[in-house]
Write a protein that holds these residues in place. Sequence first.
Motif, mmCIF file in Angstrom:
data_model
loop_
_atom_site.group_PDB
_atom_site.id
_atom_site.type_symbol
_atom_site.label_atom_id
_atom_site.label_comp_id
_atom_site.label_asym_id
_atom_site.label_seq_id
_atom_site.Cartn_x
_atom_site.Cartn_y
_atom_site.Cartn_z
ATOM 1 N N PHE A 1 0.836 -1.200 0.000
ATOM 2 C CA PHE A 1 0.000 0.000 0.000
ATOM 3 C C PHE A 1 0.875 1.256 0.000
ATOM 4 N N TRP A 2 1.929 1.239 0.823
ATOM 5 C CA TRP A 2 2.769 2.428 0.923
ATOM 6 C C TRP A 2 3.755 2.558 -0.222
ATOM 7 N N ILE A 3 4.119 1.468 -0.855
ATOM 8 C CA ILE A 3 4.892 1.594 -2.095
ATOM 9 C C ILE A 3 4.083 2.390 -3.109
ATOM 10 N N GLY A 4 2.800 2.010 -3.255
ATOM 11 C CA GLY A 4 1.935 2.725 -4.175
ATOM 12 C C GLY A 4 1.818 4.199 -3.834
ATOM 13 N N ARG A 5 1.654 4.511 -2.562
ATOM 14 C CA ARG A 5 1.498 5.902 -2.154
ATOM 15 C C ARG A 5 2.793 6.685 -2.340
ATOM 16 N N TYR A 6 3.912 6.112 -1.930
ATOM 17 C CA TYR A 6 5.161 6.862 -1.972
ATOM 18 C C TYR A 6 5.628 7.138 -3.401
ATOM 19 N N VAL A 7 5.542 6.155 -4.273
ATOM 20 C CA VAL A 7 5.978 6.378 -5.661
ATOM 21 C C VAL A 7 5.088 7.432 -6.322
ATOM 22 N N GLU A 8 3.789 7.344 -6.083
ATOM 23 C CA GLU A 8 2.873 8.329 -6.651
ATOM 24 C C GLU A 8 3.108 9.713 -6.050
ATOM 25 N N ARG A 9 3.421 9.770 -4.764
ATOM 26 C CA ARG A 9 3.695 11.063 -4.124
ATOM 27 C C ARG A 9 4.932 11.709 -4.722
ATOM 28 N N ALA A 10 5.974 10.921 -4.963
ATOM 29 C CA ALA A 10 7.187 11.468 -5.573
ATOM 30 C C ALA A 10 6.894 12.024 -6.960
ATOM 31 N N ASP A 11 6.155 11.263 -7.764
ATOM 32 C CA ASP A 11 5.801 11.686 -9.118
ATOM 33 C C ASP A 11 5.057 13.013 -9.090
ATOM 34 N N ASN A 12 4.016 13.101 -8.283
ATOM 35 C CA ASN A 12 3.174 14.299 -8.289
ATOM 36 C C ASN A 12 3.822 15.478 -7.589
ATOM 37 N N THR A 13 4.684 15.226 -6.607
ATOM 38 C CA THR A 13 5.421 16.326 -5.997
ATOM 39 C C THR A 13 6.373 16.953 -7.009
ATOM 40 N N ALA A 14 6.993 16.113 -7.845
ATOM 41 C CA ALA A 14 7.859 16.629 -8.909
ATOM 42 C C ALA A 14 7.058 17.496 -9.878
ATOM 43 N N HIS B 1 -3.801 -5.293 -5.818
ATOM 44 C CA HIS B 1 -4.876 -4.444 -5.331
ATOM 45 C C HIS B 1 -4.391 -3.453 -4.277
ATOM 46 N N PHE B 2 -3.560 -3.905 -3.343
ATOM 47 C CA PHE B 2 -3.109 -2.994 -2.295
ATOM 48 C C PHE B 2 -2.185 -1.916 -2.854
ATOM 49 N N MET B 3 -1.326 -2.270 -3.806
ATOM 50 C CA MET B 3 -0.457 -1.261 -4.397
ATOM 51 C C MET B 3 -1.275 -0.240 -5.193
ATOM 52 N N GLU B 4 -2.253 -0.734 -5.956
ATOM 53 C CA GLU B 4 -3.108 0.159 -6.729
ATOM 54 C C GLU B 4 -3.994 1.017 -5.826
ATOM 55 N N LEU B 5 -4.416 0.456 -4.704
ATOM 56 C CA LEU B 5 -5.228 1.215 -3.765
ATOM 57 C C LEU B 5 -4.446 2.407 -3.228
ATOM 58 N N GLY B 6 -3.196 2.163 -2.812
ATOM 59 C CA GLY B 6 -2.365 3.262 -2.341
ATOM 60 C C GLY B 6 -2.108 4.290 -3.421
ATOM 61 N N ARG B 7 -1.871 3.819 -4.623
ATOM 62 C CA ARG B 7 -1.619 4.723 -5.745
ATOM 63 C C ARG B 7 -2.826 5.607 -6.034
ATOM 64 N N SER B 8 -4.018 5.025 -6.057
ATOM 65 C CA SER B 8 -5.231 5.775 -6.389
ATOM 66 C C SER B 8 -5.541 6.827 -5.329
ATOM 67 N N LEU B 9 -5.420 6.464 -4.052
ATOM 68 C CA LEU B 9 -5.681 7.433 -2.984
ATOM 69 C C LEU B 9 -4.687 8.584 -3.043
ATOM 70 N N GLU B 10 -3.418 8.257 -3.234
ATOM 71 C CA GLU B 10 -2.400 9.302 -3.259
ATOM 72 C C GLU B 10 -2.573 10.210 -4.472
ATOM 73 N N ARG B 11 -2.929 9.639 -5.619
ATOM 74 C CA ARG B 11 -3.088 10.457 -6.816
ATOM 75 C C ARG B 11 -4.261 11.421 -6.666
ATOM 76 N N ALA B 12 -5.381 10.961 -6.131
ATOM 77 C CA ALA B 12 -6.516 11.856 -5.913
ATOM 78 C C ALA B 12 -6.125 12.993 -4.972
ATOM 79 N N ASP B 13 -5.422 12.658 -3.900
ATOM 80 C CA ASP B 13 -4.982 13.661 -2.932
ATOM 81 C C ASP B 13 -4.029 14.668 -3.570
ATOM 82 N N ARG C 1 11.318 7.777 -13.588
ATOM 83 C CA ARG C 1 11.528 6.613 -12.728
ATOM 84 C C ARG C 1 10.205 6.078 -12.175
ATOM 85 N N ALA C 2 9.288 6.983 -11.836
ATOM 86 C CA ALA C 2 7.973 6.545 -11.366
ATOM 87 C C ALA C 2 7.244 5.790 -12.472
ATOM 88 N N ALA C 3 7.349 6.283 -13.706
ATOM 89 C CA ALA C 3 6.703 5.608 -14.834
ATOM 90 C C ALA C 3 7.300 4.222 -15.061
#
Length: 307
Positions: free
Chosen positions: A10-23, A150-162, A131-133
């Motif tokens: 779950f947190w892999i999904g969130r952290y990678v997405e957070r790095a991408d969108n913060t950039a 599912h858990f990785m995608e769940l973290g990714r989707s929540l982080e991307r919306a945020d 790198r995120a891609a």
Amino acid sequence: MLSRIAESLFWIGRYVERADNTARLLDVHLNVLLEDPWVDEPSANASILAVMNCEFEAPVSRSDVLEQLAFDRDRSSSIAGTLSAARENARRAREVISTEVWESLNMTRNQLPRWSQASRPHEYFVWVRERAAVVWGLSSATTSRDDAWHFMELGRSLERADMIARLLMTRNLEGTTGPNWTTLLRTCSAHEAYLRTVRSLVTEERAAEFLLTDPLFPRSIAYNLDRAETILGQIDGAGSSRILADRARLSLGRARTNLEYTDVGDILADLPSQMREVQRACTTASTLIRDRYFLPASTVMWSQEAL
């Protein structure tokens, strides 16, 4: 699946997405500082840190923003910190992620010192997005569509919306006019998709509606809220604790339907408040997901001490 493995994914999904969108967010912020001749830079810098929930002491310089949001490896809000944290979570979940995904995250972490010293921040941001891609492409190609996915995608989707909500809040940064809607579309890699879908020039209401509610574009807020709802329904679980997952779906569903059924003009009139509602829904859902599927913090600490 073990709770600790699910939490790491779950947190892999969130952290990678957070790095991408913060950039993406920092890239557009620095461009606004360069292009707006009337910008009040300290106010704009303080405002962007506030959008990212970072503590600061005024006045805030450009280097302060880059240090807190790009280069500080000890901060979970910075690009370097999130990529390092993603690698550590991948190490904990090594038995369920593919070799390709692990090597990609490990290589990214190892290359951080060199890229964080790039002569231009833009080069660093482009590298982070690439790198995120790569991580998401390898994950998609090498992961079975089971609970690990599912858990990785769940973290990714929540982080991307945020994070898309935070990006849209930059329209109202203090001390600057903020990026225009064409810039925001390009920052979200949405400009070409917008032109194909809307088939007209970029206008404020149509661009906002596309980024907020388009059901087919993978970076719209509504798409990701709906994606997180769907995944929660697909993850195995039953019994009384299932109520927590249903409450998480309810929180996300309310935020999504609010965007879909509220006039876009009304949303634009109160954009920061509306985007904070999206963030609160994601935070509430994340807390409920933690309580339903992951070990409480006290249990994790006890297990580590016992080892």
